[in-house]
Design a protein around this motif. Structure first.
Motif, PDB file in Angstrom:
ATOM      1  N   ALA A 197       0.827  -1.206   0.000  1.00  0.00           N
ATOM      2  CA  ALA A 197       0.000   0.000   0.000  1.00  0.00           C
ATOM      3  C   ALA A 197       0.864   1.260   0.000  1.00  0.00           C
ATOM      4  N   GLU A 198       1.952   1.238   0.764  1.00  0.00           N
ATOM      5  CA  GLU A 198       2.802   2.425   0.880  1.00  0.00           C
ATOM      6  C   GLU A 198       3.458   2.779  -0.444  1.00  0.00           C
ATOM      7  N   LEU A 199       3.723   1.788  -1.284  1.00  0.00           N
ATOM      8  CA  LEU A 199       4.325   2.049  -2.596  1.00  0.00           C
ATOM      9  C   LEU A 199       3.411   2.913  -3.463  1.00  0.00           C
ATOM     10  N   PHE A 200       2.111   2.675  -3.388  1.00  0.00           N
ATOM     11  CA  PHE A 200       1.181   3.476  -4.187  1.00  0.00           C
ATOM     12  C   PHE A 200       1.072   4.897  -3.634  1.00  0.00           C
ATOM     13  N   ASN A 201       1.201   5.033  -2.324  1.00  0.00           N
ATOM     14  CA  ASN A 201       1.225   6.370  -1.738  1.00  0.00           C
ATOM     15  C   ASN A 201       2.458   7.133  -2.204  1.00  0.00           C
ATOM     16  N   ALA A 202       3.619   6.477  -2.188  1.00  0.00           N
ATOM     17  CA  ALA A 202       4.859   7.136  -2.615  1.00  0.00           C
ATOM     18  C   ALA A 202       4.793   7.543  -4.079  1.00  0.00           C
ATOM     19  N   THR A 203       4.210   6.675  -4.900  1.00  0.00           N
ATOM     20  CA  THR A 203       4.119   6.960  -6.338  1.00  0.00           C
ATOM     21  C   THR A 203       3.344   8.246  -6.618  1.00  0.00           C
ATOM     22  N   GLN A 204       2.347   8.512  -5.799  1.00  0.00           N
ATOM     23  CA  GLN A 204       1.534   9.715  -5.998  1.00  0.00           C
ATOM     24  C   GLN A 204       2.346  10.999  -5.816  1.00  0.00           C
ATOM     25  N   HIS A 205       3.457  10.915  -5.074  1.00  0.00           N
ATOM     26  CA  HIS A 205       4.257  12.113  -4.798  1.00  0.00           C
ATOM     27  C   HIS A 205       5.401  12.311  -5.792  1.00  0.00           C
ATOM     28  N   LEU A 206       5.787  11.245  -6.514  1.00  0.00           N
ATOM     29  CA  LEU A 206       6.998  11.318  -7.325  1.00  0.00           C
ATOM     30  C   LEU A 206       6.919  12.353  -8.437  1.00  0.00           C
ATOM     31  N   SER A 207       5.769  12.490  -9.050  1.00  0.00           N
ATOM     32  CA  SER A 207       5.639  13.461 -10.147  1.00  0.00           C
ATOM     33  C   SER A 207       5.913  14.887  -9.680  1.00  0.00           C
ATOM     34  N   SER A 208       5.672  15.145  -8.410  1.00  0.00           N
ATOM     35  CA  SER A 208       5.893  16.488  -7.873  1.00  0.00           C
ATOM     36  C   SER A 208       7.372  16.805  -7.687  1.00  0.00           C
ATOM     37  N   TYR A 209       8.199  15.778  -7.735  1.00  0.00           N
ATOM     38  CA  TYR A 209       9.620  15.966  -7.442  1.00  0.00           C
ATOM     39  C   TYR A 209      10.513  15.660  -8.643  1.00  0.00           C
ATOM     40  N   GLY A 210      10.021  15.946  -9.858  1.00  0.00           N
ATOM     41  CA  GLY A 210      10.869  15.869 -11.039  1.00  0.00           C
ATOM     42  C   GLY A 210      11.031  14.496 -11.651  1.00  0.00           C
ATOM     43  N   TYR A 211      10.120  13.573 -11.361  1.00  0.00           N
ATOM     44  CA  TYR A 211      10.212  12.237 -11.945  1.00  0.00           C
ATOM     45  C   TYR A 211       9.298  12.074 -13.167  1.00  0.00           C
TER      46      TYR A 211
END
Length: 443
Positions: A197-211
């Motif tokens: 579950a935590e992996l999907f939470n992290a994925t939601q933030h990655l686009s905000s940090y230049g990924y």
């Protein structure tokens, strides 16, 4: 003064050292020493958050040396090598620096009373290729290794997308599936479920940090369990609810699936299926380090746990106690005390009381495990579990109430270590950090 040595600075070991430091160390009634191979303590149920970068281990970790100074005990860094029961000492292995040079020589720590709290680790059952190709989540350094590899994978995926947009497909880096980041997790217990579950939470933030443009659709998580359901320690209804929640997030859940081999590009099942993955985690099974076989004749079971009596003393030496996952104690119903965090906490409490009783020439208490229930957190999405309300009754909780109960377990651990006032300050600082620090640790 008598010497009390505690080997293992996990939740139970550190709580015990803190308690004995207050009761005996500060009053100069005993020398209390804690031994651990690491320099800092991190609550083990948080490792899945460290692995995804949601939690910064450096912020939440407790320095053993500073904590020892503040709470009346001593700290020795090192890994236990063996025990000499005749001469009553623990032998520690040398400590080496990052460049491989020896910075602390092997030592012998004398004891009058010894407490073994060395914990457990995942059990790969000697499955071919697992040690070489999978990451375990038993310690903070392993969680950080996973996090670095996860970020590298998403960066590689983002770069491939950028190259595709400008027509340079030949320069793409290899992934097992071109349009997805594939992560496989073996083990349907709390660690595997919460990491999924935590992996999907992290994925939601990655686009905000230049990924680049990354969302949950670009992540494929496969959760594999050899048993017939997830979370066997919880009631069937909760297991079914957790599976439903995970599948709605996008997790592919495979129960009744046994892994026979791990390769560089994925996992092979007993039925011949290949589960492709760029990153693999092994979070199944429980075993204790084989170092217990060098504990000078202490009775062990088949997974190297130390056999103990109801007083938590070992079956062959009353001056040695064992608590937590490394201890094997049969209950009245014939089942062993389970290797769970709440069992370690309860054992630490009784062990501390019994050691103080030895100093006061009072009778020792028998340990009786009380199952308070189980909780599982699916990141920010939801939480589920059951809590014990009586000897034979329990109550199922979900959502915000379950999430609050889950968080309170960590706060209770902090309160035992730091006291109420300091724990309150830690909570306040944590809330401030939500505004100051990024949502993910990106290094």
């Amino acid at each position: 003064m008598k010497n009390i040595v505690i080997v293992g600075g996990g939740a139970g070991g550190l709580e015990l050292a803190t308690f004995l430091g207050h009761k005996l160390g500060r009053k100069s009634r005993a020398n209390v020493t804690l031994v651990d191979r690491n320099q800092t303590h991190l609550w083990k149920p948080l490792l899945h958050e460290v692995a995804t970068g949601v939690l910064d281990a450096e912020t939440d970790a407790v320095s053993y040396r500073a904590h020892a100074y503040n709470h009346g005990f001593h700290f020795e860094q090192g890994s236990i090598n063996r025990i000499d029961r005749t001469n009553k000492y623990v032998e520690l292995e040398p400590v080496y620096g990052q460049d491989g040079d020896m910075i602390v020589v092997a030592r012998r720590i004398p004891y009058d009373y010894l407490v073994l709290a060395i914990g457990s680790k995942s059990n790969d059952f000697k499955t071919k290729g697992v040690a070489e190709n999978c990451i375990f989540l038993d310690a903070p350094d392993q969680a950080l290794r996973f996090q670095h590899k996860m970020l590298e994978l998403f960066l590689k995926f983002s770069e491939n997308n950028a190259l595709a947009e400008i027509g340079e497909d030949d320069s793409k880096q290899s992934l097992v599936q071109e349009d997805k980041v594939n992560i496989a997790i073996v083990g349907g217990g709390a660690t595997g479920v919460e990491l999924s579950a935590e992996l999907f939470n992290a994925t939601q933030h990655l686009s905000s940090y230049g990924y680049g443009k990354i969302d949950a659709g670009h992540l494929r998580v496969t959760l594999i369990e050899a048993g017939d359901r997830l979370l066997p320690a919880l009631p069937q209804r909760i297991s079914d609810s957790v599976r439903k929640e995970l599948e709605e997030l996008g997790v592919t859940v495979k129960t009744g699936t046994m892994i026979t081999e791990a390769t560089k590009n994925g996992l092979l099942t007993k039925d011949g299926e290949e589960i492709k993955a760029d990153l693999m985690v092994w979070a199944a099974g429980v075993r204790v380090s084989t170092v217990t076989q060098r504990f000078d004749g202490l009775e062990l079971n088949r997974i190297n746990q130390i056999c103990i009596k109801n007083s938590l003393q070992t079956t062959v030496d009353d001056s040695i106690f064992a608590i937590g996952d490394c201890a094997y104690l049969l209950q009245k119903d014939g089942t062993p005390v389970p290797p769970r965090g709440q069992a370690a906490n309860q054992m630490a409490t009784v062990c501390g009381q019994n050691i103080v009783a030895l100093f006061e020439n009072k009778p020792l208490k028998d340990f009786s495990y009380f199952d308070k229930g189980s909780l599982v957190s699916l990141s920010k999405f939801t939480a589920l579990g059951n809590i014990t309300t009586g000897k034979k009754t329990s109550m199922t909780i979900e959502g915000r109430l379950a999430r609050l109960a889950y968080i309170s377990l960590y706060r209770l651990h902090q309160q035992k270590l730091h006291g109420c006032f300091k724990t309150g300050l830690i909570i306040l600082i944590g809330r401030l950090n939500r505004f100051i620090r990024p949502s993910l640790k990106l290094y």
